[in-house]
Design an enzyme around this catalytic site. Structure first.
Site, short mmCIF file in Angstrom:
data_model
loop_
_atom_site.label_atom_id
_atom_site.label_comp_id
_atom_site.label_asym_id
_atom_site.label_seq_id
_atom_site.Cartn_x
_atom_site.Cartn_y
_atom_site.Cartn_z
N HIS A 1 2.94 -2.75 7.13
CA HIS A 1 1.84 -1.80 6.70
C HIS A 1 1.84 -0.83 7.59
O HIS A 1 2.57 -0.66 8.70
CB HIS A 1 0.63 -2.53 6.83
CG HIS A 1 0.29 -3.58 5.72
ND1 HIS A 1 -0.67 -3.33 4.65
CD2 HIS A 1 0.85 -4.77 5.30
CE1 HIS A 1 -0.61 -4.29 3.85
NE2 HIS A 1 0.19 -5.36 3.95
N GLU B 1 1.44 -3.85 11.79
CA GLU B 1 0.70 -2.75 11.32
C GLU B 1 1.21 -1.48 12.23
O GLU B 1 1.30 -1.62 13.61
CB GLU B 1 -0.79 -2.70 11.92
CG GLU B 1 -1.45 -3.71 11.03
CD GLU B 1 -1.88 -2.98 9.73
OE1 GLU B 1 -1.71 -1.95 9.20
OE2 GLU B 1 -2.57 -3.88 8.91
N GLU C 1 1.05 4.09 2.86
CA GLU C 1 1.94 3.70 4.10
C GLU C 1 3.29 3.79 4.28
O GLU C 1 4.06 2.81 4.47
CB GLU C 1 1.24 2.27 4.58
CG GLU C 1 -0.21 2.27 4.46
CD GLU C 1 -0.81 0.69 4.61
OE1 GLU C 1 -0.12 -0.16 4.66
OE2 GLU C 1 -2.04 0.81 4.47
N HIS D 1 0.81 -1.07 0.05
CA HIS D 1 -0.09 0.01 -0.02
C HIS D 1 0.89 1.33 0.12
O HIS D 1 1.70 1.47 0.95
CB HIS D 1 -0.89 -0.01 1.35
CG HIS D 1 -2.04 -0.98 1.23
ND1 HIS D 1 -2.31 -1.84 2.26
CD2 HIS D 1 -2.52 -1.83 0.14
CE1 HIS D 1 -3.30 -2.48 1.97
NE2 HIS D 1 -3.44 -2.74 0.66
#
Length: 558
Positions: free
Chosen positions: A393, A467, A300, A297
């Site tokens: 991420h 994350e 990010e 992504h």
């Protein structure tokens, strides 16, 4: 499938002349080189007081204002066709309105550079601007990441910026997150880099008739007159930044001995998706494999800084790094979606879809990065064990650092417990950053095509999404933003945890298994030692299903 082979030594000469990024031919690109210094603030930057879910402050409507910047968007419904270095051929247009006189205080906006994505700016007051972000290319959505430049600043006025088309209904901007500012004068004169700024930061639903969009608004004073400044959602890390890092590895006579750099594949635009193989010298026989990836992504960017710290530590002279290289082979893809990073997308590749929902079904011509990563892991698994997969991420709705793992509820209690051990160990190594209570292990149907679940289905028993919050930490007495140094330290902490996890002495492992079991019993309302069992309870019952990954209608070309 061909047997997996070590790629051998890197070819430094090939890395010394890495090609410039390739852009879709619709994209105009300015020729200036945009570079930023790295800087760590002397003190942690605290969260700003949250303003709550109020309406955005009253502003004049865009129709009453004056458009001062407009960069023609890609036509909706179109699709990627071809790319070239430098983007659109021919002379550049002038999207910014010219200043009328030296006394004109209008800001000059620009974002036609790597990872920039501003589409339109309307001046609605003397020092007030409404901004429209460009959606991910070949889509009409996914507006979250922002990165743009302003010039012709004035030091005294209080400016207000409002981004009028944010896509997500919830954001950490409502909990104290501030935008980032970079002042070129401060960087050149004082060595100060990106810093958190903004007062009266608000994140709320748009005006009536704008039900599908949300507004981010903040006020700020610039540090200097006549400065060149940048705003960003998170510390930028571009494809060119990665290439520069790979060049430094290639010319380093020590680190290049441990690191082979190859092309995993080429992206739709023809940009190289790099694969790094890191291990100690000599035979790889008997070594287990660790696979890591980042930046599927593109918005990010904090994940790239964590990946940078991971690589820095693995290639260092630290005794633990030497031990890791002695016992493991690391296969690392630091930027899975270079095209998205180049053009400033938030979530998608140039296929107009989220590549992290394409594992296992994608054709190599549509999503080359994820297809070739999965194929590479399949080849490795045919010859040796992959002990861990970790996909880096960023997260826009939850503070701290946490992981998503894989517990489908189909295995025995021991296997289900072992899924929780690595994140629990990481929480002990990073108590001021990593939250074990925020970790989730349910395998939802909507996540079957993610990298984490796909690798687990292939046979990687410990497969995780790491994350990293866009904001910072609320743990260990902190209530402050992450710095670049904080993000890079996560890579080092991940390496420490890998050593703990794979330590042949079972003490730490057994302690964490017992603790994970006690936590699950507590979660189910069983007293320690009561004999109550959680092993027949489904993952959806063990945890809330409402705190999933940071996706918001992540598929489609709408």
């Amino acid at each position: 499938m061909q047997p997996w082979k070590s790629p051998g030594k890197p070819k430094p000469q090939a890395l010394l002349s890495l090609p410039a990024p390739r852009w879709p031919v619709e994209c105009e690109v300015i020729q200036e080189t945009i570079e930023h210094i790295e800087w760590v603030p002397p003190e942690p930057e605290p969260f700003c007081p949250p303003m709550g879910p109020e309406q955005a402050p009253d502003t004049l409507s865009e129709e009453q204002g004056t458009v001062v910047y407009y960069s023609s968007p890609v036509v909706q419904g179109s699709c990627f066709t071809c790319a070239r270095v430098g983007g659109a051929p021919g002379p550049l247009s002038s999207p910014a309105a010219p200043l009328e006189s030296p006394q004109d205080t209008t800001l000059l906006f620009e974002s036609r550079f790597e990872s920039g994505n501003l589409q339109k700016v309307t001046k609605v007051g003397p020092y007030e601007y409404v901004l429209t972000l460009r959606p991910d290319l070949y889509t009409a959505k996914h507006t979250q990441w922002f990165y743009f430049r302003v010039q012709n600043t004035r030091r005294e006025p209080l400016y207000r910026f409002t981004i009028a088309n944010m896509a997500k209904p919830k954001s950490l901007y409502g909990q104290g997150l501030q935008p980032l500012l970079y002042s070129q004068q401060d960087a050149q004169s004082h060595g100060i880099g990106w810093r958190r700024v903004g007062t009266d930061v608000r994140y709320c639903r748009g005006s009536a008739g704008e039900s599908a969009v949300f507004r981010l608004s903040w006020t700020v004073r610039f540090p200097h007159d006549g400065d060149t400044c940048f705003f960003a959602a998170c510390y930028p890390y571009t494809y060119s930044d990665l290439q520069h890092y790979l060049r430094t590895l290639a010319v380093d006579p020590v680190r290049s001995r441990y690191c082979a750099v190859q092309a995993l594949c080429r992206s739709l635009a023809g940009n190289t998706v790099y694969l790094l193989t890191i291990t100690g010298p000599g035979s790889t026989a008997g070594k287990r494999v660790v696979v890591a990836s980042a930046r599927v992504h593109p918005g990010e960017s904090g994940s790239s800084w964590a990946m940078r710290g991971f690589l820095d530590f693995l290639l260092s002279a630290h005794a633990d790094a030497q031990l890791l290289r002695r016992f493991f082979v690391f296969k690392v893809v630091p930027m899975l979606n270079p095209d998205g990073v180049v053009v400033g997308n938030s979530r998608c590749s140039l296929a107009g879809r989220d590549p992290n929902r394409a594992y296992g079904t994608a054709l190599p011509g549509s999503f080359p990065g994820v297809w070739h990563l999965r194929a590479m892991v399949q080849r490795v698994l045919a010859e040796r064990e992959v002990v861990l997969y970790c996909d880096f991420h960023g997260h826009s709705r939850k503070n701290n650092v946490f992981m998503y793992g894989c517990d489908a509820g189909e295995d025995g209690a021991g296997t289900r417990l072992s899924q929780r051990v690595f994140p629990l160990m990481l929480s002990k190594n990073a108590p001021d950053k990593f939250s074990f209570t925020s970790c989730k292990f349910q395998v939802q149907k909507s996540k079957e095509r993610t990298g984490r679940v796909s690798m687990w289905r292939l046979g990687v028993s410990h497969s995780y999404t790491l994350e990293v919050a866009f904001s910072g930490s609320t743990l260990g007495g902190r209530s402050s933003h992450f710095s670049v140094e904080d993000l890079k330290s996560l890579g080092c902490l991940l390496c420490d945890t890998l050593l703990d996890f794979c330590n042949p002495a079972p003490t730490k492992l057994q302690q964490c298994l017992a603790e994970a079991d006690a936590l699950l019993r507590q979660q189910m309302g069983h007293e320690p030692g009561s004999g109550g069992s959680w092993s027949d309870v489904s993952p959806s019952e063990l945890e809330s299903s409402t705190s999933g990954s940071d996706s918001s209608v992540s598929d489609g070309i709408l």
